[in-house]
Design a protein around this motif. Sequence first.
Motif, PDB file in Angstrom:
ATOM      1  N   ARG A  88      57.205 -12.788   7.139  1.00  0.00           N
ATOM      2  CA  ARG A  88      57.748 -11.990   7.589  1.00  0.00           C
ATOM      3  C   ARG A  88      58.107 -10.322   6.946  1.00  0.00           C
ATOM      4  O   ARG A  88      57.848  -9.832   7.433  1.00  0.00           O
ATOM      5  CB  ARG A  88      59.184 -12.511   8.105  1.00  0.00           C
ATOM      6  N   ARG A  89      58.817 -10.790   5.991  1.00  0.00           N
ATOM      7  CA  ARG A  89      58.779  -9.614   4.846  1.00  0.00           C
ATOM      8  C   ARG A  89      57.729  -8.816   4.779  1.00  0.00           C
ATOM      9  O   ARG A  89      58.428  -7.246   4.699  1.00  0.00           O
ATOM     10  CB  ARG A  89      59.531 -10.488   3.570  1.00  0.00           C
ATOM     11  N   LEU A  90      57.332  -9.331   4.531  1.00  0.00           N
ATOM     12  CA  LEU A  90      55.483  -8.042   3.740  1.00  0.00           C
ATOM     13  C   LEU A  90      55.234  -7.525   4.666  1.00  0.00           C
ATOM     14  O   LEU A  90      54.922  -6.699   5.283  1.00  0.00           O
ATOM     15  CB  LEU A  90      54.959  -9.107   3.814  1.00  0.00           C
ATOM     16  N   SER A  91      55.320  -8.305   6.367  1.00  0.00           N
ATOM     17  CA  SER A  91      54.969  -7.661   8.053  1.00  0.00           C
ATOM     18  C   SER A  91      56.128  -6.481   8.304  1.00  0.00           C
ATOM     19  O   SER A  91      55.498  -5.412   8.826  1.00  0.00           O
ATOM     20  CB  SER A  91      54.822  -8.748   8.655  1.00  0.00           C
ATOM     21  N   ALA A  92      57.747  -6.988   7.695  1.00  0.00           N
ATOM     22  CA  ALA A  92      58.559  -5.355   8.148  1.00  0.00           C
ATOM     23  C   ALA A  92      58.550  -4.418   7.670  1.00  0.00           C
ATOM     24  O   ALA A  92      58.473  -3.543   7.753  1.00  0.00           O
ATOM     25  CB  ALA A  92      59.631  -6.082   7.959  1.00  0.00           C
ATOM     26  N   ALA A  93      57.555  -4.694   5.657  1.00  0.00           N
ATOM     27  CA  ALA A  93      57.191  -3.601   5.203  1.00  0.00           C
ATOM     28  C   ALA A  93      55.424  -2.620   5.583  1.00  0.00           C
ATOM     29  O   ALA A  93      55.739  -1.876   5.790  1.00  0.00           O
ATOM     30  CB  ALA A  93      57.543  -4.342   3.319  1.00  0.00           C
ATOM     31  N   ASP A  94      55.291  -3.011   5.824  1.00  0.00           N
ATOM     32  CA  ASP A  94      53.301  -2.857   6.180  1.00  0.00           C
ATOM     33  C   ASP A  94      53.848  -3.092   6.899  1.00  0.00           C
ATOM     34  O   ASP A  94      52.343  -2.670   7.450  1.00  0.00           O
ATOM     35  CB  ASP A  94      52.634  -3.231   4.991  1.00  0.00           C
ATOM     36  N   GLY A  95      53.747  -3.634   8.637  1.00  0.00           N
ATOM     37  CA  GLY A  95      53.105  -3.005   9.504  1.00  0.00           C
ATOM     38  C   GLY A  95      51.987  -4.389   9.966  1.00  0.00           C
ATOM     39  O   GLY A  95      51.138  -4.177  11.549  1.00  0.00           O
ATOM     40  N   ARG A  96      51.598  -5.693   8.726  1.00  0.00           N
ATOM     41  CA  ARG A  96      50.363  -6.271   9.285  1.00  0.00           C
ATOM     42  C   ARG A  96      51.080  -7.759  10.268  1.00  0.00           C
ATOM     43  O   ARG A  96      51.653  -7.615   9.791  1.00  0.00           O
ATOM     44  CB  ARG A  96      49.565  -6.162   7.730  1.00  0.00           C
ATOM     45  N   PRO A  97      50.048  -8.044  11.127  1.00  0.00           N
ATOM     46  CA  PRO A  97      50.134  -8.577  11.926  1.00  0.00           C
ATOM     47  C   PRO A  97      50.487 -10.212  11.021  1.00  0.00           C
ATOM     48  O   PRO A  97      49.893  -9.914   9.256  1.00  0.00           O
ATOM     49  CB  PRO A  97      49.315  -8.682  12.607  1.00  0.00           C
ATOM     50  N   VAL A  98      51.507 -10.899  11.566  1.00  0.00           N
ATOM     51  CA  VAL A  98      51.276 -12.331  10.115  1.00  0.00           C
ATOM     52  C   VAL A  98      49.869 -13.784  11.595  1.00  0.00           C
ATOM     53  O   VAL A  98      50.687 -13.365  12.721  1.00  0.00           O
ATOM     54  CB  VAL A  98      52.648 -12.862  10.313  1.00  0.00           C
ATOM     55  N   VAL A  99      49.650 -14.152  10.428  1.00  0.00           N
ATOM     56  CA  VAL A  99      48.686 -15.442  11.846  1.00  0.00           C
ATOM     57  C   VAL A  99      49.140 -16.910  10.779  1.00  0.00           C
ATOM     58  O   VAL A  99      49.011 -17.190   9.560  1.00  0.00           O
ATOM     59  CB  VAL A  99      46.978 -15.129  10.970  1.00  0.00           C
ATOM     60  N   PHE A 100      49.636 -17.218  11.867  1.00  0.00           N
ATOM     61  CA  PHE A 100      49.866 -18.909  11.657  1.00  0.00           C
ATOM     62  C   PHE A 100      48.741 -19.910  11.719  1.00  0.00           C
ATOM     63  O   PHE A 100      47.949 -19.806  12.706  1.00  0.00           O
ATOM     64  CB  PHE A 100      51.138 -19.175  12.728  1.00  0.00           C
ATOM     65  N   TRP A 101      48.268 -20.731  10.945  1.00  0.00           N
ATOM     66  CA  TRP A 101      46.470 -21.280  11.485  1.00  0.00           C
ATOM     67  C   TRP A 101      47.485 -22.611  10.204  1.00  0.00           C
ATOM     68  O   TRP A 101      48.483 -22.896   9.802  1.00  0.00           O
ATOM     69  CB  TRP A 101      45.538 -20.388  10.401  1.00  0.00           C
ATOM     70  N   ARG A 102      46.335 -23.553  10.352  1.00  0.00           N
ATOM     71  CA  ARG A 102      46.495 -24.841   9.788  1.00  0.00           C
ATOM     72  C   ARG A 102      44.680 -24.967   9.720  1.00  0.00           C
ATOM     73  O   ARG A 102      43.756 -24.864  10.861  1.00  0.00           O
ATOM     74  CB  ARG A 102      46.448 -26.320  10.934  1.00  0.00           C
ATOM     75  N   PRO A 103      44.537 -26.168   8.543  1.00  0.00           N
ATOM     76  CA  PRO A 103      42.907 -25.967   8.301  1.00  0.00           C
ATOM     77  C   PRO A 103      42.413 -26.922   9.310  1.00  0.00           C
ATOM     78  O   PRO A 103      43.008 -27.937   9.973  1.00  0.00           O
ATOM     79  CB  PRO A 103      42.990 -27.143   6.660  1.00  0.00           C
ATOM     80  N   GLY A 104      41.213 -27.109   9.768  1.00  0.00           N
ATOM     81  CA  GLY A 104      40.475 -27.713  11.296  1.00  0.00           C
ATOM     82  C   GLY A 104      40.769 -27.072  12.046  1.00  0.00           C
ATOM     83  O   GLY A 104      39.948 -27.691  13.220  1.00  0.00           O
ATOM     84  N   CYS A 105      41.196 -26.445  12.615  1.00  0.00           N
ATOM     85  CA  CYS A 105      41.821 -25.705  13.699  1.00  0.00           C
ATOM     86  C   CYS A 105      40.315 -24.633  14.465  1.00  0.00           C
ATOM     87  O   CYS A 105      39.999 -23.954  12.968  1.00  0.00           O
ATOM     88  CB  CYS A 105      43.460 -25.022  13.613  1.00  0.00           C
ATOM     89  N   LYS A 106      39.516 -25.193  14.952  1.00  0.00           N
ATOM     90  CA  LYS A 106      38.231 -24.068  15.003  1.00  0.00           C
ATOM     91  C   LYS A 106      38.947 -22.807  15.455  1.00  0.00           C
ATOM     92  O   LYS A 106      38.088 -21.967  15.330  1.00  0.00           O
ATOM     93  CB  LYS A 106      36.929 -24.820  16.459  1.00  0.00           C
ATOM     94  N   TYR A 107      40.421 -22.613  16.581  1.00  0.00           N
ATOM     95  CA  TYR A 107      40.021 -21.464  16.975  1.00  0.00           C
ATOM     96  C   TYR A 107      40.661 -20.627  15.354  1.00  0.00           C
ATOM     97  O   TYR A 107      40.529 -19.109  15.341  1.00  0.00           O
ATOM     98  CB  TYR A 107      41.588 -21.575  17.758  1.00  0.00           C
ATOM     99  N   CYS A 108      41.244 -21.113  14.769  1.00  0.00           N
ATOM    100  CA  CYS A 108      41.331 -20.216  12.714  1.00  0.00           C
ATOM    101  C   CYS A 108      40.309 -19.866  12.605  1.00  0.00           C
ATOM    102  O   CYS A 108      39.753 -18.554  11.954  1.00  0.00           O
ATOM    103  CB  CYS A 108      42.390 -21.589  12.080  1.00  0.00           C
ATOM    104  N   LEU A 109      39.221 -21.138  12.775  1.00  0.00           N
ATOM    105  CA  LEU A 109      38.087 -20.534  12.315  1.00  0.00           C
ATOM    106  C   LEU A 109      37.032 -18.998  12.567  1.00  0.00           C
ATOM    107  O   LEU A 109      36.796 -18.682  11.951  1.00  0.00           O
ATOM    108  CB  LEU A 109      37.029 -22.086  11.993  1.00  0.00           C
ATOM    109  N   ARG A 110      37.553 -19.377  14.001  1.00  0.00           N
ATOM    110  CA  ARG A 110      36.826 -18.217  14.560  1.00  0.00           C
ATOM    111  C   ARG A 110      37.525 -16.652  14.534  1.00  0.00           C
ATOM    112  O   ARG A 110      36.856 -16.081  14.623  1.00  0.00           O
ATOM    113  CB  ARG A 110      36.944 -18.552  16.670  1.00  0.00           C
ATOM    114  N   LEU A 111      39.056 -16.783  14.324  1.00  0.00           N
ATOM    115  CA  LEU A 111      39.727 -15.624  13.967  1.00  0.00           C
ATOM    116  C   LEU A 111      39.103 -15.649  12.432  1.00  0.00           C
ATOM    117  O   LEU A 111      38.824 -14.309  12.686  1.00  0.00           O
ATOM    118  CB  LEU A 111      40.682 -15.854  14.286  1.00  0.00           C
ATOM    119  N   ARG A 112      39.096 -16.103  11.854  1.00  0.00           N
ATOM    120  CA  ARG A 112      39.122 -15.753  10.600  1.00  0.00           C
ATOM    121  C   ARG A 112      37.050 -15.393  10.380  1.00  0.00           C
ATOM    122  O   ARG A 112      37.067 -14.500   9.152  1.00  0.00           O
ATOM    123  CB  ARG A 112      39.270 -16.971   9.136  1.00  0.00           C
ATOM    124  N   PHE A 113      36.759 -15.765  11.100  1.00  0.00           N
ATOM    125  CA  PHE A 113      35.195 -14.978  10.598  1.00  0.00           C
ATOM    126  C   PHE A 113      34.953 -14.273  11.795  1.00  0.00           C
ATOM    127  O   PHE A 113      34.001 -13.476  10.769  1.00  0.00           O
ATOM    128  CB  PHE A 113      33.675 -16.553  10.626  1.00  0.00           C
TER     129      PHE A 113
END
Length: 157
Positions: A61-86
């Motif tokens: 959140r600190r970095l995002s406030a400084a540079d405006g880039r999104p924050v992604v909350f994820w967990r290993p094993g999540c197929k939707y996180c994998l899809r997003l990452r790839f």
Amino acid sequence: MTRSWTLPLLLGLSGAVIATGLRLLGRGTGAAAPVLLWFLVMAVLYSPVIFPRSVSAQEARRLSAADGRPVVFWRPGCKYCLRLRFRLGREAGRLHWVDIWRDPAGAAAVRAVNNGDETVPTVLVADRPYVNPDPGWLRDRLSEAAGGGGTAPDSAG
């Protein structure tokens, strides 16, 4: 050992056991090697290895406030996180990634915006949460000026 490595280790161990069993049954290396390789590939896909380095929710959140880039909350094993990452490809490295299995504050932040569920990926763009956003939409947010904007994505999940 954190639970983020439990599934990959189980996949690797299962592959080794099955491949060994095939060899002992006389099926040879020709049958065992592809099985082992498949399990090892799946172990890598479901491990934290292919994701950019995770930071704490507070740091993200600190970095995002400084540079405006999104924050992604994820967990290993999540197929939707994998899809997003790839689907983000190299652009994924520009995001701030928070592994909710390693960061209790990150897990709490996800539960707070998802009615108590740890639904991932949950993405914060300009402090607005989006659950399982379209990777193309997220890529567009990265190319916009700091702070993001635009219309909300369609959620799938």
